[in-house]
Structure formats: structure tokens, C-alpha cells
Scaffold this motif. Structure first.
Motif, PDB file in Angstrom:
ATOM      1  N   UNK A 242       6.558  -7.368  -0.573  1.00 15.55           N
ATOM      2  CA  UNK A 242       5.576  -7.363   0.527  1.00 15.55           C
ATOM      3  C   UNK A 242       4.508  -6.296   0.282  1.00 15.55           C
ATOM      4  N   UNK A 243       3.956  -6.322  -0.907  1.00 13.67           N
ATOM      5  CA  UNK A 243       2.988  -5.300  -1.307  1.00 13.67           C
ATOM      6  C   UNK A 243       1.627  -5.538  -0.648  1.00 13.67           C
ATOM      7  N   UNK A 244       1.184  -6.785  -0.617  1.00 11.21           N
ATOM      8  CA  UNK A 244      -0.177  -7.071  -0.162  1.00 11.21           C
ATOM      9  C   UNK A 244      -0.463  -6.651   1.252  1.00 11.21           C
ATOM     10  N   UNK A 245       0.514  -6.792   2.147  1.00  4.84           N
ATOM     11  CA  UNK A 245       0.303  -6.473   3.555  1.00  4.84           C
ATOM     12  C   UNK A 245       0.714  -5.047   3.913  1.00  4.84           C
ATOM     13  N   UNK A 246       1.623  -4.464   3.133  1.00  9.42           N
ATOM     14  CA  UNK A 246       2.270  -3.244   3.612  1.00  9.42           C
ATOM     15  C   UNK A 246       2.251  -2.138   2.563  1.00  9.42           C
ATOM     16  N   UNK A 247       1.047  -1.816   2.080  1.00  8.67           N
ATOM     17  CA  UNK A 247       0.874  -0.706   1.159  1.00  8.67           C
ATOM     18  C   UNK A 247      -0.440  -0.017   1.508  1.00  8.67           C
ATOM     19  N   UNK A 248      -0.512   1.298   1.278  1.00 13.04           N
ATOM     20  CA  UNK A 248      -1.735   2.031   1.612  1.00 13.04           C
ATOM     21  C   UNK A 248      -1.926   3.183   0.633  1.00 13.04           C
ATOM     22  N   UNK A 249      -3.183   3.427   0.249  1.00  7.29           N
ATOM     23  CA  UNK A 249      -3.547   4.598  -0.540  1.00  7.29           C
ATOM     24  C   UNK A 249      -4.143   5.634   0.409  1.00  7.29           C
ATOM     25  N   UNK A 250      -3.589   6.837   0.359  1.00  8.88           N
ATOM     26  CA  UNK A 250      -3.957   7.877   1.313  1.00  8.88           C
ATOM     27  C   UNK A 250      -4.916   8.897   0.690  1.00  8.88           C
ATOM     28  N   UNK A 251      -5.802   8.453  -0.191  1.00  8.20           N
ATOM     29  CA  UNK A 251      -6.733   9.370  -0.841  1.00  8.20           C
ATOM     30  C   UNK A 251      -8.144   8.811  -0.776  1.00  8.20           C
ATOM     31  N   UNK A 252      -9.095   9.617  -1.215  1.00  6.36           N
ATOM     32  CA  UNK A 252     -10.492   9.167  -1.237  1.00  6.36           C
ATOM     33  C   UNK A 252     -10.998   8.965  -2.658  1.00  6.36           C
ATOM     34  N   UNK A 253     -10.089   8.835  -3.616  1.00  2.00           N
ATOM     35  CA  UNK A 253     -10.492   8.580  -5.003  1.00  2.00           C
ATOM     36  C   UNK A 253     -10.903   7.123  -5.160  1.00  2.00           C
ATOM     37  N   UNK A 254     -11.680   6.789  -6.204  1.00  2.72           N
ATOM     38  CA  UNK A 254     -12.149   5.405  -6.372  1.00  2.72           C
ATOM     39  C   UNK A 254     -10.995   4.413  -6.494  1.00  2.72           C
ATOM     40  N   UNK A 255     -11.185   3.259  -5.922  1.00  2.00           N
ATOM     41  CA  UNK A 255     -10.260   2.134  -6.033  1.00  2.00           C
ATOM     42  C   UNK A 255     -11.047   0.904  -6.443  1.00  2.00           C
ATOM     43  N   UNK A 256     -10.443  -0.040  -7.138  1.00  2.06           N
ATOM     44  CA  UNK A 256     -11.132  -1.303  -7.420  1.00  2.06           C
ATOM     45  C   UNK A 256     -11.577  -1.962  -6.120  1.00  2.06           C
ATOM     46  N   UNK A 257     -12.698  -2.648  -6.114  1.00  2.00           N
ATOM     47  CA  UNK A 257     -13.205  -3.251  -4.871  1.00  2.00           C
ATOM     48  C   UNK A 257     -12.176  -4.106  -4.137  1.00  2.00           C
ATOM     49  N   UNK A 258     -11.396  -4.883  -4.889  1.00  2.00           N
ATOM     50  CA  UNK A 258     -10.421  -5.767  -4.244  1.00  2.00           C
ATOM     51  C   UNK A 258      -9.273  -5.003  -3.610  1.00  2.00           C
ATOM     52  N   UNK A 259      -9.113  -3.733  -3.995  1.00  2.00           N
ATOM     53  CA  UNK A 259      -8.010  -2.922  -3.487  1.00  2.00           C
ATOM     54  C   UNK A 259      -8.479  -2.006  -2.365  1.00  2.00           C
ATOM     55  N   UNK A 260      -9.773  -1.953  -2.121  1.00  2.00           N
ATOM     56  CA  UNK A 260     -10.352  -0.994  -1.189  1.00  2.00           C
ATOM     57  C   UNK A 260      -9.776  -1.119   0.218  1.00  2.00           C
ATOM     58  N   UNK A 261      -9.399  -2.339   0.615  1.00  2.00           N
ATOM     59  CA  UNK A 261      -8.904  -2.510   1.989  1.00  2.00           C
ATOM     60  C   UNK A 261      -7.603  -1.756   2.243  1.00  2.00           C
ATOM     61  N   UNK A 262      -6.916  -1.322   1.182  1.00  2.00           N
ATOM     62  CA  UNK A 262      -5.645  -0.621   1.365  1.00  2.00           C
ATOM     63  C   UNK A 262      -5.836   0.866   1.627  1.00  2.00           C
ATOM     64  N   UNK A 263      -7.076   1.354   1.540  1.00  2.00           N
ATOM     65  CA  UNK A 263      -7.304   2.772   1.767  1.00  2.00           C
ATOM     66  C   UNK A 263      -7.088   3.103   3.242  1.00  2.00           C
ATOM     67  N   UNK A 264      -6.398   4.204   3.483  1.00  2.00           N
ATOM     68  CA  UNK A 264      -6.136   4.639   4.854  1.00  2.00           C
ATOM     69  C   UNK A 264      -6.461   6.121   4.980  1.00  2.00           C
TER      70      UNK A 264
END
Length: 772
Positions: A640-662
């Protein structure tokens, strides 16, 4: 050993004694009415020889049935995978847990009306007495219309004709769920099961709502407590201990309800209604929540009626046996099996606890109105080739071309059978009429629903992907749909997280990995997407036709390893014994040694992902699959990675992964460990092991602290990050899940929304600050 039928005690079955019964058998099998037994010309010696062969066969058994002590019928049971079926084209239709069956009622010139049906039911009870039996398989002569009608009346599904020596057989199967349905749709709704369910759920309500500080029990002394309803007339008395993290361990047998000083029956719905204002349950949503509680009670009664396996029995159970054996649903939520929308027959067909299998319905969705997302290195052709055999895909293409349509213009979309019948075929009628959607029919593979109910495991081909489908059923505060728009980036997010995990030496040393969601498909050509709501919140109508494919864990197993959902560690059988305690005993390790291995597989990776990568999972019980060796958890697979994962930093992320930033405050950084792991899982495990005398809760928390400290000691390069996360701070925010569901029983969270939507009740004392 003689077995009697619970519903027909005059009928018994016992192992056949060939020497004693050969003459009787010869008269039966050579009678003209037994022509389909195909032994009309057999001599007594030939009949005796045949049943002597069966008696010596390790996978074929013969049984003599008696009525009131007198011989009355013959039954045979066998393993179809080791029978003549296995060498023929029927093999793809056979599954693990199948049991073959033959029945012959003693021929008589004076038949008793209804007796054959009684015998048939008794033999089926005998077959399903073994909990390992998932389906009964029969292969009557296709010309024997009477027995075929009897089979279908008892729930058998005719699969297809198969050639067998001497006959053309109609291969038919009866699932355990279909058998239970056929023997009584509501047989589980009994006073004793209801009383047990009310006691269990009310005990849980008192414990969890006190934990969330919605209730304030009054201490009476000597381990006794009291909760008084707001009306002052109703009281709940019980005995309890309070463990770290304000975890209430209540003795279920001690819970007593009085009203106006008189004993009153336990009733969790009445309890919620009495305390609705205190619980923050809006008046307009009260009945919805009561309905979810009713569904949860119904599910409890069904499990109590049908689940007989003890915790010890389940120690050696395989992955899917465990998945079907779980009884709780969720350790913290009260209304956790509501499933509003499923009827009693739907429950028998689709609920995970039934262990039933289904075949998914496939639709073709016009490409111009749909979207398919694929993970790195995966093509549409490779995905479909891995999931569907060539002849199946050819059949789908033929269906489209027959309608004058080009298969190249369509994407294939798997749909939950309930969703097709109750939603897609009606709610999307215009789309079907336009041929933007085309019904292709069922696929051939058998899938078993998982605890998350809308996710399926492929029983026919366990190496193939899980399939997660949209399901417009409300359960635990959500309608269980899937958003096509939200899932567009799901494979990319999974690839990014999987690559990060695979490249980290610490995580690899723990054996930690993720089960990637490799592809997602969704249909958006409907009126509901064409006319969105103005508040930007997606609606259940926009989440009805979508699916994703997730990797199977089976190919990752090594020699001597097996799988278990982590939720199973919190499972308790009807006698209150836990699977976790049974595993500790079976492992022959000390409880501390067993726990250390588990924490190394579970807690250490979660801590490392946070401090090394600012990566947070939602690692609750159903989101992890444990790999066991000798009954000991040795590594974990996250899903269940797509719905329930988050990156807690402000470092660059790929555009498709950006929605996981918290964005989180420093005092909330450690909550994925403190809330999801410590409060959501380990709090309950500590209570279970302490309650059963396996390990005191204080020692469990000392081991958790040791695990976290050991990680810090072995990673001096991450000292600043450990200090920033401060897992051992004296207190942390007390997140409350039932408060969320009680606030809005229809949608407790907007998963696509921004900001912190959680609800808190002050702070909890951190056991890691004082343990050890």
C-alpha cells in the motif's frame, strides 16, 4: 472413528471395513439404480479388490454411512490433484484445498422422501469438517441430471464437461462459503453469538474510548472501574489494568451493565447512543454509525459460528488460511466490519473471513476515456501477458471484434464482481451503451479477498499480481473506491520508494522491501468526471472504475520461509488465546528473543527510513506481510505504498512523486513511529502478551527502546537526525482514530486533501522515555 451429523444425528459416517462390508457393497454398486457408479458387472472379488485398493491409498478414503446404526450409504473422499482428474484438462480448475467426493445412497425399492438430501448434507458436513478443505469437487456423469440438480441445489457451480474413463463428467465445485450459504444464510445470527459479540465489542468500546480519553472511568478500587452514562441511570462496571500508552486491558467477563440499578443486557449500539454527545457523534450520523456497528456484530457472529481453528491450529497455517482466519478487522476501530452495501449473500461470496474465491469481471475501457500507468520497465503487453493467458486475451479481443470494435482502442480493466452487478452495469449504463465500456465477462483465475476486502490474491496463479479494485461499499469510515486521477502517479511513487529501499544497505540487511504497485488503470469518460464538484473533493462516483496491480510476495520466499499478514499477530481465537503467543511457544525461543527478531524486521526499518530518508510509511498490521522462519518473523514486506507513504523533507522529488511530500512540525516528525507503530500495533501486542503471561508490557517496551537505541548507536552518521526525531521524548501527541470516524462516519479523512486532518487528545507519556 465415527462422525455424526450435527443437523442429522441419526446419520453417521465411519471408515469402511472392506472385509466386513464387501458383500454389502457388491449388492449396492451392482444394483440397476447404481448404474452411474459404473460397477454393474463387477464380481464380489472385484468389488473387494477395488475397495482394498482404496483402503491402501493415502489420498483416497471410503466411508460407510449408517442411519440409526444400519448401513445406508457409501461415501468416498479423495484428493483431486492425485486422482484421474489431475492428468486431464481439468487440472487448471483444481485449487489447493480441494476435496473430491462421491456419494451412493443404498438402492432400495422403497425410497424415503428427502433421505437422499439428508445423506448428501451429512456427507458435505463430513467433508467440510476439516478446516483445510476450501472446496468440494464432484464429477458426476453429465447424463445424470438428477444428481446434477441435487449438486446445484446444495450450492455447487458447474464448471465444464471433462472426459474421464467411461464417461463425460460435469466437473462441479462447492466453495465453503457457498456451502455455508446453502445451509443457512443467517444461521450465525444466534443469541449466544450475539451475546459474545456484544461483550467483545462493548469491552473494546470501553477500552479504546477510554484510551482516546472520550470516557473517564471512575476508579472504584481493587482493579474495579465504572463508566456512568450521561443520563446518570446506566452504569458499566468492569475490572481492568492500565498499561503504558494508556492501554486498557479489560476482563471481558467482568463487564456488567445496570440500568436504574437493575442488571441490563450488554448492547454496544445502546452504549453509543447513550454516549453520542460525549463521543462527538453528530445526531444526523448516529444511525449510520449504528449500522456499521450492526454489520460488525454480524461479522463477529459469522466468524464465531464458522471459525473453529484455535491459535495453536493456525501456527502452521499458510498465508491465505491466515488471511481468512482473522477475526478482529482492526485492533483500534470499533465499527470495523460495517461493509454497508453488502447483503448476506454478498458476505458469503466476498467477505475475507469466508475464504471464498471469486472470478474478476473484465471490462474494456475506451483508451480515449481511460488511463493506464505503468512502472519502470513494464509495458502494457508484458503486464497483460503475465496476468492473462493468450486464449483468454484472444477471447476478449473476439468479443470486441464481434461488436465491430477494434481491440487496440481499448484498455482492459478488472472489476470486483459486486461492483459490476450493483454499480457498473447500472451507474455506467450510458457508457456501456456507447461502447465506451464493454463487458467482456469473467476471467478464469480464482481470487481470494484479503482483509482489505477490495484487494484480491490470485489463488490459481499465486505468482501473479494482487489485484486491487474499486468497491462502492462503506467500511470503517470510507467508501472503498479508487480514484483514477489519484492513481495516475502510483506506479512512479512505488518505483521511487522501492529504488530507495533497495539501495540502502541497512534496509537490505534487515531484509526489508516493498511490494510495488506496478500498474494502475482507471476510467474517466463518465458523466461524474465530466461534471466535477466545485469544491475539488472527489466523490464516490468518481472512484467506481479503477484498479491496480501489486506484486505478489510468493516469489520472494526462500527455503523454509512462509508468509503471514502482520495483523495476524493480534489475532485471538474464541477462547482468547493469541496467535502471537502460540508462535512464541512454537518457535522454542524465549519471548525476548522472538520479539527482538520481530522488532529488527519491523521497527528498525521504520526508524531507519525516517532518520535516513525522512520517509514515513503507514505501517499498521494489514500494510505489512511478515516472512516467518520457524515461526519467527525475520523480515517484512511493506505494501500500500501509493496511498500511504510520505516524504517529510523539502529536498527535490520527481514530479510524479511530489504529491507525497508532507510538511510537518518537528514535534510531529516521529509520529509515524509513535502513532502508527507504537500506538497502532505494539500497544495491542504488549497488552496481549502481558495478558497471557508471555511477556510483561514493561519488558516489551524496553526491547523497543533497545531496538531504537541500537540503531542510533550503529549509525553515528545519523546522530543529528536521531536528535531531530527524538523518538524517546517524554511525551508525544495522542492521535485518536475512533474520534475521526465518529466525527464523520461517511468519510473520516479526505485522502487527497491537504493539511493535518488527524484528531488529537493531548499527549501520551512515551514508554521509550522510561523503559529499560
Amino acid at each position: 472413528m465415527t462422525h455424526s451429523s450435527p443437523h442429522s444425528p441419526d446419520l453417521t459416517l465411519e471408515p469402511l471395513d472392506v472385509e466386513r462390508d464387501a458383500g454389502l457393497l457388491h449388492r449396492w454398486v451392482t444394483h440397476p439404480k447404481a448404474r452411474f457408479w459404473m460397477m454393474q458387472e463387477a464380481s464380489p472379488a472385484e468389488v473387494a479388490a477395488e475397495y482394498t485398493r482404496i483402503a491402501k491409498h493415502p489420498h483416497h478414503h471410503a466411508w460407510l454411512g449408517r442411519h440409526r446404526g444400519e448401513p445406508a450409504f457409501l461415501a468416498e473422499t479423495y484428493d483431486p490433484a492425485r486422482s484421474e482428474l489431475a492428468g486431464l484438462t481439468a487440472l487448471p480448475d483444481l485449487e489447493p484445498g480441494d476435496l473430491g467426493m462421491h456419494v451412493l445412497v443404498a438402492p432400495t425399492d422403497e425410497p424415503v422422501r428427502g433421505f437422499t438430501r439428508q445423506v448428501f448434507a451429512a456427507v458435505l458436513e463430513h467433508c467440510f469438517r476439516d478446516p483445510a478443505v476450501r472446496r468440494v469437487v464432484v464429477e458426476p456423469d453429465a447424463a445424470n441430471l438428477a444428481i446434477r440438480r441435487l449438486n446445484t441445489e446444495h450450492g455447487f457451480r458447474e464448471v465444464r464437461e471433462v472426459p474421464l474413463p467411461g464417461k463425460t463428467a460435469m466437473l462441479s465445485v462447492l466453495t465453503r462459503a457457498a456451502w455455508q450459504h446453502a445451509t443457512g444464510e443467517v444461521a450465525h445470527l444466534r443469541p449466544d453469538h450475539l451475546e459474545a459479540g456484544q461483550r467483545h465489542l462493548l469491552t473494546k468500546a470501553l477500552a479504546e474510548l477510554s484510551h482516546e480519553r472520550l470516557l473517564e472511568p471512575q476508579r472504584l478500587g481493587d482493579g474495579r472501574w465504572r463508566v456512568t452514562a450521561p443520563d446518570g441511570r446506566t452504569r458499566y462496571d468492569f475490572r481492568a489494568r492500565v498499561l503504558p500508552l494508556e492501554h486498557w486491558v479489560i476482563e471481558p467477563a467482568s463487564v456488567m451493565r445496570t440500568r436504574n440499578g437493575e442488571p441490563a443486557p450488554l448492547d454496544v449500539q445502546a452504549f453509543v447512543a447513550e454516549h453520542a454527545e460525549v463521543l462527538g457523534l453528530p445526531t444526523e450520523l448516529l444511525h449510520t454509525y449504528l449500522e456499521e456497528l450492526a454489520g460488525t456484530l454480524a461479522g463477529f457472529a459469522w466468524k464465531r459460528h464458522h471459525h473453529r481453528a484455535t491459535a495453536t491450529d493456525l501456527v502452521d497455517a499458510d498465508y491465505q488460511e491466515l488471511e481468512a482466519a482473522m477475526t478482529e478487522g482492526h485492533p483500534s476501530f470499533l465499527a470495523n466490519n460495517g461493509r454497508i452495501g453488502l447483503g448476506v449473500r454478498d458476505h458469503a461470496a466476498y467477505a475475507p473471513e469466508t475464504g471464498s474465491t471469486v472470478r474478476l469481471v473484465w471490462l474494456a475501457a475506451r483508451r480515449a476515456s481511460a488511463h493506464l500507468s505503468l512502472g519502470d520497465g513494464l509495458t502494457e503487453e508484458a503486464l497483460l501477458a503475465g496476468e492473462l493467458d493468450p486464449e483468454v486475451r484472444a477471447g476478449f479481443d473476439e468479443r470486441l471484434t464481434t461488436l465491430g470494435l477494434d481491440p487496440a482502442d481499448y484498455l482492459l480493466l478488472p472489476v470486483h464482481p459486486w461492483q459490476w452487478e450493483n454499480k457498473a452495469a447500472v451507474t455506467f449504463a450510458p457508457d456501456l451503451a456507447r461502447r465506451d465500456l464493454v463487458h467482456l465477462g469473467e476471467g478464469p483465475d480464482s481470487y481470494q479477498p484479503q482483509q482489505s476486502i477490495r484487494t484480491f490474491f490470485n489463488r490459481s496463479r499465486p505468482d501473479r499480481h494482487y489485484v486491487k479494485t474499486a468497491l462502492a461499499v462503506q467500511n470503517m469510515g470510507f467508501v472503498r473506491g479508487l480514484s483514477p486521477g489519484f492513481m495516475v502517479d502510483t506506479p512512479a511513487i512505488n518505483d521511487h520508494v522501492a529504488a530507495l529501499v533497495a539501495s540502502d544497505p541497512t534496509l537490505q540487511a534487515c531484509g526489508f522491501s516493498v511490494l510495488r504497485e506496478r500498474a494502475a488503470v482507471g476510467y474517466t469518460g463518465d458523466a461524474y468526471h465530466a461534471n466535477p464538484r466545485t469544491d475539488d473533493r472527489s466523490t464516490p462516483h468518481q472512484k467506481m472504475l479503477a484498479a491496480l496491480w501489486r506484486e505478489s510476495p510468493l516469489p520472494r520466499l526462500g527455503r523454509g520461509e512462509r508468509l503471514a499478514t502482520m495483523a495476524s499477530l493480534l489475532h485471538r481465537d474464541a477462547e482468547g488465546r493469541s496467535l502471537a503467543a502460540a508462535m512464541v511457544t512454537a518457535s522454542r525461543l524465549t519471548a525476548q528473543a522472538w520479539l527482538r527478531s520481530y522488532l529488527h524486521a519491523y521497527v528498525r526499518p521504520i526508524v531507519h527510513c525516517l532518520v535516513a530518508h525522512d520517509l514515513a510509511f503507514m505501517p499498521h498490521g494489514e500494510n505489512l506481510v511478515l516472512v516467518l522462519r520457524d515461526h519467527v518473523p525475520v523480515r517484512a514486506l511493506m505494501k500500500d505504498i501509493g496511498e500511504e507513504v510520505a516524504f517529510l523533507h523539502d529536498r527535490p522529488l520527481p514530479p510524479a512523486v511530489e504529491r507525497t511530500r508532507a510538511e510537518v512540525d518537528d514535534d510531529e516528525r516521529a509520529l509515524p513511529l509513535q502513532t502508527d507503530v507504537m500506538v497502532g500495533v505494539l500497544r495491542h501486542l504488549a497488552g496481549i502478551l502481558d495478558d497471557e503471561g508471555v511477556l510483561p508490557a514493561s519488558e516489551l517496551w524496553a526491547e523497543v527502546r533497545r531496538c531504537v537505541r541500537q540503531h542510533a548507536d550503529e549509525h553515528p552518521d545519523l546522530a543529528l537526525e536521531h536528535k531531530r526525531y527524538d523518538f524517546s521524548r517524554p511525551t508525544f501527541k495522542h492521535s485518536c482514530v475512533n474520534r475521526l470516524q465518529l466525527r464523520d462516519t461517511r468519510q473520516m479523512l479526505d485522502l487527497s486533501g491537504d493539511g493535518d486532518q488527524m484528531m488529537y487528545a493531548g499527549e501520551l507519556d512515551n514508554p521509550l522515555a522510561t523503559a529499560g
